[in-house]
Design an enzyme around this catalytic site. Structure first.
Site, PDB file in Angstrom:
ATOM      1  N   TYR A 104     -24.228 -53.749  31.334  1.00  0.00           N
ATOM      2  CA  TYR A 104     -24.604 -54.373  30.058  1.00  0.00           C
ATOM      3  C   TYR A 104     -23.836 -55.693  29.839  1.00  0.00           C
ATOM      4  O   TYR A 104     -24.408 -56.707  29.448  1.00  0.00           O
ATOM      5  CB  TYR A 104     -24.293 -53.367  28.954  1.00  0.00           C
ATOM      6  N   LYS A 161     -25.376 -59.358  29.468  1.00  0.00           N
ATOM      7  CA  LYS A 161     -25.186 -60.097  28.214  1.00  0.00           C
ATOM      8  C   LYS A 161     -24.459 -61.425  28.449  1.00  0.00           C
ATOM      9  O   LYS A 161     -24.706 -62.406  27.730  1.00  0.00           O
ATOM     10  CB  LYS A 161     -24.438 -59.230  27.206  1.00  0.00           C
TER      11      LYS A 161
HETATM   12  N1  LIG Z   1     -26.309 -52.704  17.420  1.00  0.00           N
HETATM   13  C1  LIG Z   1     -25.266 -53.476  17.693  1.00  0.00           C
HETATM   14  O1  LIG Z   1     -24.212 -53.406  17.044  1.00  0.00           O
HETATM   15  C2  LIG Z   1     -25.358 -54.468  18.805  1.00  0.00           C
HETATM   16  C3  LIG Z   1     -24.183 -55.111  19.228  1.00  0.00           C
HETATM   17  C4  LIG Z   1     -24.266 -56.092  20.209  1.00  0.00           C
HETATM   18  C5  LIG Z   1     -25.494 -56.414  20.743  1.00  0.00           C
HETATM   19  N2  LIG Z   1     -26.617 -55.742  20.338  1.00  0.00           N
HETATM   20  C6  LIG Z   1     -27.884 -56.109  20.949  1.00  0.00           C
HETATM   21  O2  LIG Z   1     -28.839 -56.279  19.923  1.00  0.00           O
HETATM   22  C7  LIG Z   1     -30.126 -55.909  20.401  1.00  0.00           C
HETATM   23  C8  LIG Z   1     -30.736 -54.863  19.485  1.00  0.00           C
HETATM   24  O3  LIG Z   1     -29.939 -53.702  19.530  1.00  0.00           O
HETATM   25  P1  LIG Z   1     -30.161 -52.460  18.570  1.00  0.00           P
HETATM   26  O4  LIG Z   1     -28.811 -51.951  18.273  1.00  0.00           O
HETATM   27  O5  LIG Z   1     -31.090 -52.800  17.493  1.00  0.00           O
HETATM   28  O6  LIG Z   1     -30.844 -51.429  19.595  1.00  0.00           O
HETATM   29  P2  LIG Z   1     -32.005 -50.358  19.350  1.00  0.00           P
HETATM   30  O7  LIG Z   1     -31.963 -49.443  20.506  1.00  0.00           O
HETATM   31  O8  LIG Z   1     -31.946 -49.792  17.982  1.00  0.00           O
HETATM   32  O9  LIG Z   1     -33.325 -51.249  19.420  1.00  0.00           O
HETATM   33  C9  LIG Z   1     -33.713 -51.866  20.615  1.00  0.00           C
HETATM   34  C10 LIG Z   1     -35.228 -51.815  20.689  1.00  0.00           C
HETATM   35  O10 LIG Z   1     -35.617 -52.446  21.927  1.00  0.00           O
HETATM   36  C11 LIG Z   1     -36.715 -51.724  22.439  1.00  0.00           C
HETATM   37  N3  LIG Z   1     -36.812 -51.944  23.875  1.00  0.00           N
HETATM   38  C12 LIG Z   1     -35.950 -51.534  24.832  1.00  0.00           C
HETATM   39  N4  LIG Z   1     -36.381 -51.906  26.042  1.00  0.00           N
HETATM   40  C13 LIG Z   1     -37.542 -52.582  25.848  1.00  0.00           C
HETATM   41  C14 LIG Z   1     -38.453 -53.232  26.726  1.00  0.00           C
HETATM   42  N5  LIG Z   1     -38.279 -53.227  28.055  1.00  0.00           N
HETATM   43  N6  LIG Z   1     -39.520 -53.864  26.189  1.00  0.00           N
HETATM   44  C15 LIG Z   1     -39.739 -53.861  24.848  1.00  0.00           C
HETATM   45  N7  LIG Z   1     -38.906 -53.235  23.982  1.00  0.00           N
HETATM   46  C16 LIG Z   1     -37.821 -52.616  24.473  1.00  0.00           C
HETATM   47  C17 LIG Z   1     -36.419 -50.262  22.095  1.00  0.00           C
HETATM   48  O11 LIG Z   1     -37.586 -49.479  22.094  1.00  0.00           O
HETATM   49  C18 LIG Z   1     -35.764 -50.383  20.728  1.00  0.00           C
HETATM   50  O12 LIG Z   1     -36.693 -50.152  19.673  1.00  0.00           O
HETATM   51  C19 LIG Z   1     -29.913 -55.433  21.833  1.00  0.00           C
HETATM   52  O13 LIG Z   1     -30.150 -56.499  22.717  1.00  0.00           O
HETATM   53  C20 LIG Z   1     -28.463 -55.060  21.856  1.00  0.00           C
HETATM   54  O14 LIG Z   1     -27.928 -55.093  23.150  1.00  0.00           O
HETATM   55  C21 LIG Z   1     -26.566 -54.784  19.393  1.00  0.00           C
END
Ligand SMILES: NC(=O)c1ccc[n+]([C@@H]2O[C@H](COP(=O)([O-])OP(=O)(O)OC[C@H]3O[C@@H](n4cnc5c(N)ncnc54)[C@H](O)[C@@H]3O)[C@@H](O)[C@H]2O)c1
Length: 310
Positions: free
Chosen positions: A163, A167
């Protein structure tokens, strides 16, 4: 400053069926945009698919008078996602690459499959959708892209080699696109968010999760992706729970040594090389290092010229 609107703008958000992306989609849907809600509905580890998450977000936007269409393609097929947006809405203005999965494991237990699917979904997925969007934005002379990184990509996190590498790759990809897009009015920035979602719900207590509601991330997206942003490009923004900041590289003052460099000279200046209390610099491109090399070579030339010839 008044609140920003996106009337008649077309916004594509990947992974918008749940978590952070869902908040983004609801926001853009509430300020006049036509939103393509992309989400393949997979499990956190990338397995299985389900259309219902994108459908539910679209229903919510429509129930409040907004305009949205669901898209179930994987981000690995960016061309299909962008073609769908063009077919439905006829244009494309804003792209938020947000979809993501996790397969956390320490390196010793990380399989090739765990590595490949995480790197592919985040890094190739971001590339794939950007690439499909690029020619449209270039030809119309307007585009705003925000790609999603993570603290893991900036700083490293135990158990997240796959990851973190993906990233960090997204940062390099976006900073390069920022340089390539500048002349075409395509501005590209990196969001480093922390927000309540299934990614964080198992590692943070309920009161913290309430405080990091992802709806508080949408104002910075509005500022970065609005047509009134003409300046902010190639930035890395760390945001969570009402805190907003920009991250940049910092280079220590360092030392320029005589050639050929001796180990003993590096040892002698080791403290200075590692010292950030001096005249620091904030490099933004390869040229910054080449300037240092040039300066040192000129210094050595002058030094040689001043040496008395025997
Ligand atoms: N939540 C956090 O605190 C956090 C922190 C740092 C980075 N991020 C990044 O933010 C983004 C959103 O994270 P989140 O926490 O909302 O995650 P989440 O799992 O709640 O949502 C991610 C969504 O992406 C969809 N998805 C996954 N693979 C896919 C694909 N191949 N094609 C289409 N859709 C796909 C999933 O179905 C899901 O609904 C991610 O890139 C994550 O790495 C999140």
């Amino acid at each position: 400053m008044s609140d920003l609107r996106f009337d008649n703008k077309v916004v594509v958000i990947t992974g918008a069926g749940r978590g952070l992306g869902k908040s983004y989609a609801l926001f853009y849907g509430s300020v006049g945009a036509k939103v393509l809600v992309n989400d393949n509905g997979c499990d956190l580890d990338g397995k299985n698919t389900n259309n219902k998450f994108a459908d539910e977000v679209v229903s919510t936007i429509k129930s409040k008078g907004g305009i949205a269409v669901a898209d179930y393609n994987s981000v690995l097929e960016g061309d299909k996602i962008i073609a769908h947006a063009i077919k439905e809405f006829g244009r494309l203005d804003v792209l938020i690459n947000n979809a993501g999965i996790l397969r956390d494991k320490i390196l010793a237990k990380m399989t090739d499959e765990d590595w490949n699917i995480v790197v592919k979904t985040h890094l190739y997925g971001t590339f794939s959708v950007c690439k499909a969007a690029w020619s449209i934005m270039r030809d119309q002379g307007f585009g705003r892209i925000v790609n999603t990184s993570s603290g893991s990509g900036l700083y490293g996190t135990l158990g997240q080699t796959n990851y973190a590498a993906a990233k960090a790759g997204i940062v390099g990809l976006t900073l390069t696109l920022a340089k390539e897009g500048e002349r075409r009015n395509i501005l590209c920035n990196v969001l480093v968010p922390v927000g309540a979602s299934r990614m964080t719900e198992t590692i943070m207590p309920p009161d913290v999760l309430t405080g990091i509601d992802p709806s508080n991330l949408t104002p910075i997206l509005a500022v970065l992706t609005h047509e009134s942003n003409k300046e902010y490009n190639g930035g890395i923004y760390e945001c969570s729970g009402g805190f907003f900041s920009k991250v940049r590289w910092q280079r220590s003052e360092g030392v320029s040594l005589d050639l050929p460099v001796k180990i003993s000279e590096v040892q002698k200046h080791w403290a200075k090389i590692n010292d950030f209390s001096g005249k620091n610099e904030y490099p933004t491109g390869n040229a910054d290092l080449f300037n240092k090399v040039q300066e040192n070579l000129e210094r050595l030339e002058q030094q040689a010229a001043q040496k008395p010839k025997l």
